[in-house]
Design a protein around this motif. Structure first.
Motif, PDB file in Angstrom:
ATOM      1  N   VAL A 136       3.134  12.353  -1.477  1.00  0.00           N
ATOM      2  CA  VAL A 136       2.939  11.236  -0.546  1.00  0.00           C
ATOM      3  C   VAL A 136       2.335  10.097  -1.357  1.00  0.00           C
ATOM      4  O   VAL A 136       1.266  10.241  -1.952  1.00  0.00           O
ATOM      5  CB  VAL A 136       2.027  11.638   0.639  1.00  0.00           C
ATOM      6  N   ARG A 137       3.047   8.985  -1.400  1.00  0.00           N
ATOM      7  CA  ARG A 137       2.628   7.863  -2.245  1.00  0.00           C
ATOM      8  C   ARG A 137       1.471   7.100  -1.599  1.00  0.00           C
ATOM      9  O   ARG A 137       1.214   7.228  -0.407  1.00  0.00           O
ATOM     10  CB  ARG A 137       3.837   6.938  -2.484  1.00  0.00           C
ATOM     11  N   TRP A 138       0.808   6.266  -2.386  1.00  0.00           N
ATOM     12  CA  TRP A 138      -0.354   5.511  -1.896  1.00  0.00           C
ATOM     13  C   TRP A 138       0.061   4.620  -0.729  1.00  0.00           C
ATOM     14  O   TRP A 138       1.035   3.867  -0.831  1.00  0.00           O
ATOM     15  CB  TRP A 138      -0.958   4.661  -3.020  1.00  0.00           C
ATOM     16  N   HIS A 139      -0.660   4.730   0.346  1.00  0.00           N
ATOM     17  CA  HIS A 139      -0.327   3.927   1.530  1.00  0.00           C
ATOM     18  C   HIS A 139      -1.554   3.793   2.431  1.00  0.00           C
ATOM     19  O   HIS A 139      -2.570   4.475   2.239  1.00  0.00           O
ATOM     20  CB  HIS A 139       0.823   4.579   2.320  1.00  0.00           C
ATOM     21  N   GLN A 183       3.985  -2.796   2.347  1.00  0.00           N
ATOM     22  CA  GLN A 183       4.642  -1.492   2.238  1.00  0.00           C
ATOM     23  C   GLN A 183       6.165  -1.635   2.423  1.00  0.00           C
ATOM     24  O   GLN A 183       6.839  -0.720   2.892  1.00  0.00           O
ATOM     25  CB  GLN A 183       4.020  -0.484   3.221  1.00  0.00           C
ATOM     26  N   SER A 193       4.876   2.706   1.622  1.00  0.00           N
ATOM     27  CA  SER A 193       3.926   2.921   0.524  1.00  0.00           C
ATOM     28  C   SER A 193       3.850   1.658  -0.321  1.00  0.00           C
ATOM     29  O   SER A 193       4.730   0.790  -0.245  1.00  0.00           O
ATOM     30  CB  SER A 193       4.372   4.092  -0.341  1.00  0.00           C
ATOM     31  N   ALA A 227      -3.223   9.058  -0.726  1.00  0.00           N
ATOM     32  CA  ALA A 227      -1.970   9.605  -1.266  1.00  0.00           C
ATOM     33  C   ALA A 227      -2.181  11.097  -1.448  1.00  0.00           C
ATOM     34  O   ALA A 227      -3.289  11.602  -1.234  1.00  0.00           O
ATOM     35  CB  ALA A 227      -1.661   8.949  -2.618  1.00  0.00           C
ATOM     36  N   ILE A 294       6.986  10.210   7.205  1.00  0.00           N
ATOM     37  CA  ILE A 294       6.594   9.478   6.007  1.00  0.00           C
ATOM     38  C   ILE A 294       7.347  10.013   4.792  1.00  0.00           C
ATOM     39  O   ILE A 294       7.676   9.269   3.874  1.00  0.00           O
ATOM     40  CB  ILE A 294       5.066   9.550   5.809  1.00  0.00           C
ATOM     41  N   GLN A 298       9.429   7.515   2.602  1.00  0.00           N
ATOM     42  CA  GLN A 298       9.072   7.269   1.202  1.00  0.00           C
ATOM     43  C   GLN A 298      10.179   7.736   0.251  1.00  0.00           C
ATOM     44  O   GLN A 298      10.281   7.250  -0.861  1.00  0.00           O
ATOM     45  CB  GLN A 298       7.736   7.936   0.879  1.00  0.00           C
TER      46      GLN A 298
END
Ligand SMILES: O=C(O)CCC(=O)C(=O)O
Length: 307
Positions: A136-139, A183, A193, A227, A294, A298
């Motif tokens: 899970v990417r930075w968000h 994002q 993200s 993340a 998500i 993503q």
């Protein structure tokens, strides 16, 4: 004389007056200062075992589906023999125990942090299967569901704990005090993200990786950057997430994870006044006709996220 907003006790002051029910005052203060808090072994037996068994039951039920649907979000490699359930959607309406948990001890945690008046927003049960698709990417969560103020929070229960190899949650302390980030990608498609270029500007040397034993709880504010990495273990890392809003935070876009409990009052009283955050908020694409997850957004699988 009509009631005016200024006649009411400011929310922050009201919070400070009430004694927390399940957290310590230090944990409450740490959450507000840093935008997150971790509480070890908050969920005790027998509830923990019941939730662990229920998570396993839904993994087994997912064997019957071959593609993602309204309940199960499955990875492209999912099969009946080797289920790769990435997410159980809206667990609060899939089983009464999930809703009892959402309105019981977890709602107490929410009330300690953003109470006294708290509404339910959504829940989900996330897994990671070490299949390379579970990063899970930075968000920031707030742009998935903008509200008039940004005091919403998400509370995660690590059903089996999370070690460094399990893809635990990472947070950037104090990022909840900063701006809401972009994002969308350069072509205008929703990615859910931050871009690599924006991530490169973050002070990631200050990021905290939240590894915890079973039954522990993490809480992050809706603006807190977070993340989680790929899992390298086969445990599944079930993370049961519940999101809440203070009653005076009103949504102005559709809830992407809407259940029949959307905006159910779980503590205190309804609000008559909407409280506003002065920071601009990035809004998501129009998900009024549906949203996947998500992971799909993503990974670029979610074409409804295209503008
Ligand atoms: O499951 C995780 O590791 C994080 C999920 C997350 O950040 C989210 O669903 O917003």
């Amino acid at each position: 004389m009509p009631e005016a907003q200024s006649d009411r006790l400011p929310v922050a002051a009201a919070r400070g007056l009430a004694a927390p029910k399940v957290l310590t005052r230090d944990q409450v203060a740490s959450y507000h200062a840093n935008g997150y808090v971790a509480v070890e072994r908050l969920i005790k037996q027998p509830l923990l075992k019941q939730l662990q068994d229920l998570a396993q039951e839904f993994i087994d039920r997912s064997r019957k589906v071959s593609a993602s649907d309204d309940v199960f979000d499955v990875a492209p490699s999912h099969t009946a023999q080797a289920p790769k359930l990435r997410r159980l959607k809206t667990p609060d309406e899939q089983h009464p125990l999930f809703w009892e948990t959402a309105t019981g001890i977890i709602a107490d945690v929410a009330a300690d942090l953003i109470g006294p008046d708290v509404t339910f927003h959504h829940s989900k049960l996330n897994f990671k299967w070490a299949d390379g698709t579970d990063q899970v990417r930075w968000h920031q969560d707030i742009s998935f569901y903008p509200h008039t103020n940004y005091d919403l929070l998400t509370i995660g229960v690590y059903l089996h704990g999370a070690a460094a190899d399990d893809g635990p949650l990472m947070v950037l302390p104090k990022s909840h005090l900063g701006p809401v980030c972009n994002q969308y990608d350069a072509k205008g498609a929703w990615t859910g993200s931050l871009s690599d270029a924006d991530v490169a500007k973050l002070p990631l040397d200050q990021a905290v990786t939240i590894t915890l034993p079973p039954g522990s709880v993490t809480v992050h504010n809706a603006v807190t950057l977070h993340a989680s990495g790929n899992s390298k273990s086969k445990t599944g890392r079930p993370l049961l997430l519940f999101a809440y809003a203070p009653a005076d935070a009103f949504p102005y876009t559709p809830n992407p994870s809407k259940s029949r409990h959307d905006r159910a009052l779980v503590r205190g009283n309804p609000a008559r006044w909407a409280r506003m955050d002065p920071r601009p908020c990035l809004v998501p694409p129009d998900w009024s006709k549906g949203y996947t997850s998500i992971y799909a957004a993503q990974a670029g699988e979610d074409k409804s996220g295209m503008m």
